[in-house]
Each structure stands twice: as structure tokens, then as C-alpha cells.
Design a protein around this motif. Structure first.
Motif, PDB file in Angstrom:
ATOM      1  N   GLY A 284     -10.560  11.766  -1.943  1.00  0.00           N
ATOM      2  CA  GLY A 284     -10.573  10.497  -2.663  1.00  0.00           C
ATOM      3  C   GLY A 284     -11.837  10.307  -3.476  1.00  0.00           C
ATOM      4  O   GLY A 284     -12.271   9.186  -3.728  1.00  0.00           O
TER       5      GLY A 284
ATOM      6  N   TYR B 263      -2.996   9.690  -4.936  1.00  0.00           N
ATOM      7  CA  TYR B 263      -3.674   9.264  -3.709  1.00  0.00           C
ATOM      8  C   TYR B 263      -5.154   9.011  -3.977  1.00  0.00           C
ATOM      9  O   TYR B 263      -5.712   7.976  -3.577  1.00  0.00           O
ATOM     10  CB  TYR B 263      -3.502  10.351  -2.649  1.00  0.00           C
ATOM     11  CG  TYR B 263      -4.445  10.252  -1.468  1.00  0.00           C
ATOM     12  CD1 TYR B 263      -4.223   9.338  -0.448  1.00  0.00           C
ATOM     13  CD2 TYR B 263      -5.550  11.096  -1.373  1.00  0.00           C
ATOM     14  CE1 TYR B 263      -5.089   9.256   0.637  1.00  0.00           C
ATOM     15  CE2 TYR B 263      -6.422  11.020  -0.297  1.00  0.00           C
ATOM     16  CZ  TYR B 263      -6.181  10.105   0.705  1.00  0.00           C
ATOM     17  OH  TYR B 263      -7.037  10.027   1.775  1.00  0.00           O
TER      18      TYR B 263
ATOM     19  N   THR C  19      -6.857   5.164  -4.027  1.00  0.00           N
ATOM     20  CA  THR C  19      -7.777   4.767  -2.959  1.00  0.00           C
ATOM     21  C   THR C  19      -9.187   4.548  -3.492  1.00  0.00           C
ATOM     22  O   THR C  19      -9.933   3.723  -2.951  1.00  0.00           O
ATOM     23  CB  THR C  19      -7.807   5.819  -1.835  1.00  0.00           C
ATOM     24  OG1 THR C  19      -8.174   7.100  -2.380  1.00  0.00           O
ATOM     25  CG2 THR C  19      -6.451   5.930  -1.171  1.00  0.00           C
TER      26      THR C  19
ATOM     27  N   SER D  29      -3.679  -0.337  -3.120  1.00  0.00           N
ATOM     28  CA  SER D  29      -3.055  -0.029  -1.841  1.00  0.00           C
ATOM     29  C   SER D  29      -1.913   0.970  -2.027  1.00  0.00           C
ATOM     30  O   SER D  29      -1.053   0.799  -2.895  1.00  0.00           O
ATOM     31  CB  SER D  29      -2.519  -1.311  -1.203  1.00  0.00           C
ATOM     32  OG  SER D  29      -1.873  -1.032   0.020  1.00  0.00           O
TER      33      SER D  29
ATOM     34  N   ASN E  90     -11.400   8.273   4.669  1.00  0.00           N
ATOM     35  CA  ASN E  90     -11.309   7.612   3.371  1.00  0.00           C
ATOM     36  C   ASN E  90     -11.373   6.100   3.556  1.00  0.00           C
ATOM     37  O   ASN E  90     -10.420   5.473   4.017  1.00  0.00           O
ATOM     38  CB  ASN E  90     -10.001   8.018   2.676  1.00  0.00           C
ATOM     39  CG  ASN E  90      -9.943   7.561   1.230  1.00  0.00           C
ATOM     40  OD1 ASN E  90     -10.547   6.561   0.856  1.00  0.00           O
ATOM     41  ND2 ASN E  90      -9.218   8.295   0.418  1.00  0.00           N
TER      42      ASN E  90
ATOM     43  N   ILE F 255      -8.661   3.541   2.368  1.00  0.00           N
ATOM     44  CA  ILE F 255      -7.401   3.351   3.098  1.00  0.00           C
ATOM     45  C   ILE F 255      -7.565   2.180   4.057  1.00  0.00           C
ATOM     46  O   ILE F 255      -8.610   2.013   4.683  1.00  0.00           O
ATOM     47  CB  ILE F 255      -7.035   4.638   3.874  1.00  0.00           C
ATOM     48  CG1 ILE F 255      -6.731   5.774   2.896  1.00  0.00           C
ATOM     49  CG2 ILE F 255      -5.855   4.412   4.798  1.00  0.00           C
ATOM     50  CD1 ILE F 255      -5.474   5.587   2.079  1.00  0.00           C
TER      51      ILE F 255
END
Length: 594
Positions: free
Chosen positions: A215, A304, A308, A313, A333, A336
């Protein structure tokens, strides 16, 4: 946005890669000094063992290189497009890249021997192309937590590249396997230890994958320009645009995103809008549209990572598309949600990417502050500091009983740290086998062995289970063929369970001699194939890293699919190359989970 604000955003996005409140070892729980078999089990081995062993093919040398490039399946596309190597590296002139260092990377890795690494010679004496072929075909994550921990440590060790492979390509192989196993923090540390001017085309591709799995959008910026030159994957175009915005060049960012928005054959509008969200936060206000996940049928690493990193979300039902390795990614991460990270902690520990201590710390950090006493966090609090020994014992039993099926081992790991602090008393005799299993799962062999005097006097099934775990995990109990047959009778073990225990004992050299001939002939007939010959040869040659990678190839899939002969060769190989504790813990894990 001012330059100082952009710098804060840049650093903030990097911080999302590692999460909050879960600091600790990157390779899993440190070792403490501290189902029925079928006639033809399905193959768990990579393609190398479907045919006689031979070196992997190599590509022609690239200009200016002194070693061949390994031809192995590359990482999947970072976003949607195909991955392709450049035929000429002389065009790599990325202005975003740091100054050239010329530093030698023949010996590299973040884990020194003082920190638990396996040493500079971990892969010395092995053929790099052979190891790369094995590593790239492992169906990660593998089934064994302790084999995964051994593999993580080997891959992260400060070690020399094996022969016949460029050092940068070998780093790419190591980092890509770590990422697929869920060990994204370790993979990032490994990649970050290589100066960008020493990257190979393969390492550019893998570095992009690692940054996305972590991320870490800002981690793409030093490599985005060269990645764009080396690959047709449109992710690199998006990365150049996002990084331009992060570095204050709003005009270039707007131009790039406008061009991408008009090229719907190459890039989906959803991904352009995600990229523009980064640019919007960095200063291009007004360009980003709302993000509607209904437009994205699948979750790619790019989606993803950007979501993030920018506070979008990700729907929980889409996360499964990242595979089982996601559990190791998610817990690190901070972008999250706490609930999702909390739910992922147990499976991350099972994968070997999180220690038992980190697991408990994660529950404490991520659970609601007002969690009631009958909740997951409440039971842990009571297990550690209940008002009475009976309360602590009951809470510990509730934690260990909370797992079912695939989560059973995770529940034992969650209980392990509290179990290590529980006084060894006869009142806990009925739970002693579970406590021993939890302690061995966490690698605490000394604490596990302290429970034998209590377990030895427990009911026959409990005593038998404790004996099998301690026989493999510590060797600190009487071990002979009669004890094995008593265990088999007292636990009503299936033939597969009996074969797995016997395989572990035999691999440790504890089931040899005339007394064991009948059991070995019945449950563990000798077999030989190209894989057994390869792992036995690696062990005989004391090639530790090679034996560990081969062990991982033999322990893929679920434990019920692992042939006992594989366990025997894995345990024997680990023991022979100087990793006896790992060998014991793999054997004890097999007893617990098979």
C-alpha cells in the motif's frame, strides 16, 4: 498545496505501508532458545519434478550485463496489461531515480545472523537458476507455518547470491516469493536495500508488486519512469502521473491523466479515477470523481494500494480476491479498517508473517477499547491478568476452544503468550496437551516441556497427545516403538495421523532400529523420486537455503494433502543442514494440524 504539505502527504502514504501498533520481527515468531492417506496423493510439487531435473533455460545476455537473466514466470500484471522486458537497458534515464551508487549487491539482505538470519552462505553452492525456478513456482502461501518462517528467514538473510544468476534478479526472486507468502514488510525491506541503479528489469517488476502489496504509493516514485520504459503495463503510466502530482508537478499530472482517460482500450476509467484521487489529495483539487466499487469487478494490487493509501474503503467482499497472502498484507496496512485487520491477525500468524506476541499485541491495539469480558480482547485480558488462577485458566481454555477447523491453529497461537505465563499445576492437567500445542506453535519449546510432569499423569488421551507433541517438538520424553503404539491406541489415531507422527520422528532420527521396522513398513514405506533425490542431495551438501526452498515445495497446500514421505524428507533435511529446532517445530506442527 505547499511543498511542505506535499512532503507530509508523501511520508504519510509511505507510513500506511507498515501499519500502526504492530512493530516486531518481520519473519514470524523467533525460535525460542526460548485425513486419511490415499494411494496416489495429489501432486504438490512444481513443474521441475514432473520431469528429470535440468537447468532452467536462460535468455540472451542484455547489453552491459555479466550474467544471464532467469527465464521464469514473471509476476502477474500490476494492473491489466502484459509485462515485457526491455531489450536494451541503456534507455533507463528516469529523472525521479536517486543518484547512481554503483554499490555491490552480491551480498544483501536485511536479516543479519545476530538478528536471526541464516548467514552469508545460505545459498552458496546452489544453482541460482534452479532455485529461481523452484521459488517462482511455489504455490504460496505454503501449508506449514514453521516451514514458512524458515523460508522467510532464509530469503531475508544477509546472504550471497547463488551462482549463475544476477544478484538483482535473485533479489527479485526472493522478494516476489516473500510477497506471495504474505511477508510484505520483509519483502519491502529487502527491495529497499538495493540501490535503484542496481535494479534489473525483473527487479523493477517485482519492486512495483511489493510497493502495491504494501500500500506504498510513494514507493513507486523512484522507479516509475524506468518501470514505464521496461513494461507495457499501464500501471506505470498511472504511477508516473501520481508521482508527478506528489512531487508538485500538477500540470504534468493533469496532462497524463487526461491522456489516459481518453485511452479506454488500455486502462479502465475506474483506475484513472483512482489515480486522480492521489493527484487531488496532492493539490489537483476538483479532478477526482467519486469511487464506485460496483464498476470494479475485481480487486487488483493497484486498486488495493491506491484505495488504502488515499483513505478509500475497500469492500470486505473484494479483499478475498487478493488470495490468502492478503492476511499478511492487511495487518500491516494502516489504511485498512481496524475490524478487518483484527479479523486478519490470526491467519497472518498462521502464515508465519506474525509472531504470537505480535498477534496478542494486535488484538489489544485493534479491539474496541470497551470490549466486554466475554469478547476476544476480554478473554485475553483475563488470561493474562484474571483475578484468580481459575479465571485465567478458564479464559485460556475459552481462547483455545474458539477456533474451529482452519482457525483452530490460529486460536492456539493466540493463546500461546498467556499460556507461557500460566503456572504449571495439576489443576490444568486436562488442558495440558492444548497448552503444549500452543507453546510449540509459538516456538517456546522450554515452556512446553515444563508441562510434561503434569501431562504424564493426565487422562490417557491427553497424555498421549502431549507425548506426541513433546516427542517431536522437544525430544524430552521417552521415545520408543512401544510408546508410539500406546499413543496410537490411546488417541484412536488414523493411519494418516500415525504416519505423520512417525515421519516426524524418523526425520529427526528418533524412529530407527529393529523395533520400528513394522511401523515403518506399514506407515512409511521408502519412496524415491526426483524431489526426494533433490532435497536429500541438498541436505547432504549442507546447502541450507536450497533445502529450505525444497522443503517449501514439498509442503504446499493443506496438511491433509501432504504425504508423510514429504514430511520425513523435509524434517530430515532441515535437521541435517543445521536447523534442528525448525525441523522439530515443523514435525510438531504436523502432529497438531494433521
Amino acid at each position: 498545496m505547499t511543498p511542505s504539505h506535499r512532503a507530509q502527504l508523501f511520508l504519510g502514504m509511505a507510513a500506511l505501508a507498515v501499519g500502526a501498533g504492530l512493530a516486531g520481527p518481520v519473519t514470524g515468531q523467533p525460535a525460542a532458545p526460548a485425513d486419511t492417506p490415499t494411494a496416489a496423493p495429489k501432486s504438490l510439487l512444481p513443474d521441475e519434478f514432473d520431469v528429470p531435473a535440468r537447468p532452467a533455460p536462460v535468455a540472451p545476455l542484455l547489453p552491459g550485463t555479466d550474467a544471464p537473466t532467469v527465464v521464469a514466470p514473471p509476476p502477474p500484471p500490476l494492473l491489466t496489461g502484459p509485462v515485457a522486458d526491455a531489450s536494451d537497458t541503456t534507455a533507463l534515464t528516469d529523472p525521479m531515480a536517486p543518484p547512481a551508487t554503483g554499490r555491490d549487491i552480491t551480498v544483501i539482505g536485511p536479516l543479519t545472523t545476530a538478528a536471526g538470519g541464516y548467514g552469508v552462505g545460505t545459498f552458496v553452492g546452489s544453482r541460482g537458476r534452479f532455485l529461481a525456478g523452484l521459488a517462482n513456482r511455489i504455490d504460496a502461501p505454503i501449508g506449514s507455518r514453521w516451514a514458512a518462517i524458515a523460508l522467510n528467514r532464509a530469503l531475508l538473510s544477509e546472504s550471497a547470491a547463488p551462482s549463475d544468476i544476477r544478484p538483482a534478479d535473485w533479489v527479485a526472486v526472493r522478494a516476489w516469493l516473500l510477497t506471495r507468502m504474505g511477508e510484505v514488510e520483509g519483502a519491502k525491506r529487502l527491495v529497499d536495500s538495493v540501490p535503484v541503479d542496481r535494479y534489473s528489469p525483473a527487479l523493477y517488476r517485482v519492486a512495483g508488486q511489493v510497493a502495491l502489496a504494501a500500500g506504498d504509493i510513494s514507493g513507486l516514485c523512484p522507479i516509475a519512469g524506468n518501470g514505464q520504459l521496461l513494461s507495457r503495463d499501464v500501471m506505470w503510466d498511472l504511477a508516473v502521473g501520481m508521482c508527478a502530482a506528489l512531487q508538485g508537478d500538477d500540470i504534468t499530472a493533469a496532462r497524463l491523466f487526461d491522456a489516459l482517460a481518453e485511452d479506454e482500450k488500455r486502462v479502465e476509467p475506474f483506475d484513472v479515477r483512482l489515480g486522480e484521487r492521489v493527484a487531488t489529495i496532492a493539490g489537483g483539487a476538483g479532478r477526482a470523481a467519486n469511487i464506485d466499487w460496483a464498476e470494479a469487478p475485481r480487486l487488483t494490487p493497484f486498486r488495493y494500494a491506491v484505495a488504502t493509501a488515499t483513505g478509500i474503503s475497500v469492500p470486505a467482499n473484494k479483499l478475498a480476491g487478493l488470495g490468502r497472502a492478503r492476511f499478511g498484507w492487511l495487518v500491516r496496512n494502516a489504511g485498512i479498517g481496524a475490524e478487518t485487520r483484527l479479523e486478519s491477525l490470526g491467519q497472518a500468524a498462521v502464515l508465519g508473517t506474525m509472531s504470537a506476541t505480535e498477534l496478542v499485541s494486535g488484538v489489544a491495539a485493534l479491539a474496541p477499547a470497551d470490549a466486554p469480558g466475554d469478547s476476544r480482547a476480554g478473554r485475553l485480558r483475563t488470561a493474562f491478568a484474571g483475578g484468580s488462577l481459575g479465571n485465567r485458566r478458564d479464559a485460556l481454555a475459552a481462547i483455545m476452544a474458539s477456533g474451529d477447523g482452519s482457525t483452530r491453529y490460529a486460536a492456539l497461537l493466540e493463546a500461546a503468550t498467556a499460556a507461557a505465563r500460566l503456572p504449571v499445576t495439576a489443576d490444568s492437567a486436562d488442558a495440558s496437551a492444548d497448552i503444549i500445542a500452543a507453546l510449540l506453535g509459538a516456538g517456546d519449546t522450554r515452556a512446553a516441556l515444563r508441562w510434561w510432569p503434569i501431562a504424564d499423569k493426565a487422562a490417557a488421551p491427553v497424555r498421549a497427545r502431549a507425548w506426541a507433541l513433546l516427542a517431536t517438538g522437544t525430544g524430552g520424553v521417552p521415545i520408543d516403538a512401544d510408546a508410539f503404539e500406546s499413543w496410537r491406541s490411546d488417541t484412536s489415531a488414523t493411519d494418516h495421523q500415525a504416519a505423520m507422527l512417525l515421519a516426524g520422528l524418523a526425520g529427526l532420527g528418533l524412529a530407527s532400529g529393529a523395533d520400528w521396522e513394522d511401523a515403518r513398513g506399514e506407515l512409511l514405506p521408502a519412496t524415491a523420486n526426483s524431489w526426494t533425490r533433490a532435497i536429500d542431495a541438498a541436505a547432504a551438501g549442507r546447502r541450507a537455503g536450497e533445502a529450505i526452498i525444497l522443503s517449501a515445495t514439498g509442503l504446499q497446500g493443506a496438511w491433509k494433502d501432504v504425504p508423510p514421505q514429504h514430511l520425513y524428507h523435509v524434517v530430515a533435511a532441515l535437521n541435517r543442514v543445521g536447523r534442528p529446532l525448525e525441523a522439530r517445530l515443523v514435525a510438531a506442527e504436523a502432529v497438531t494440524r494433521s
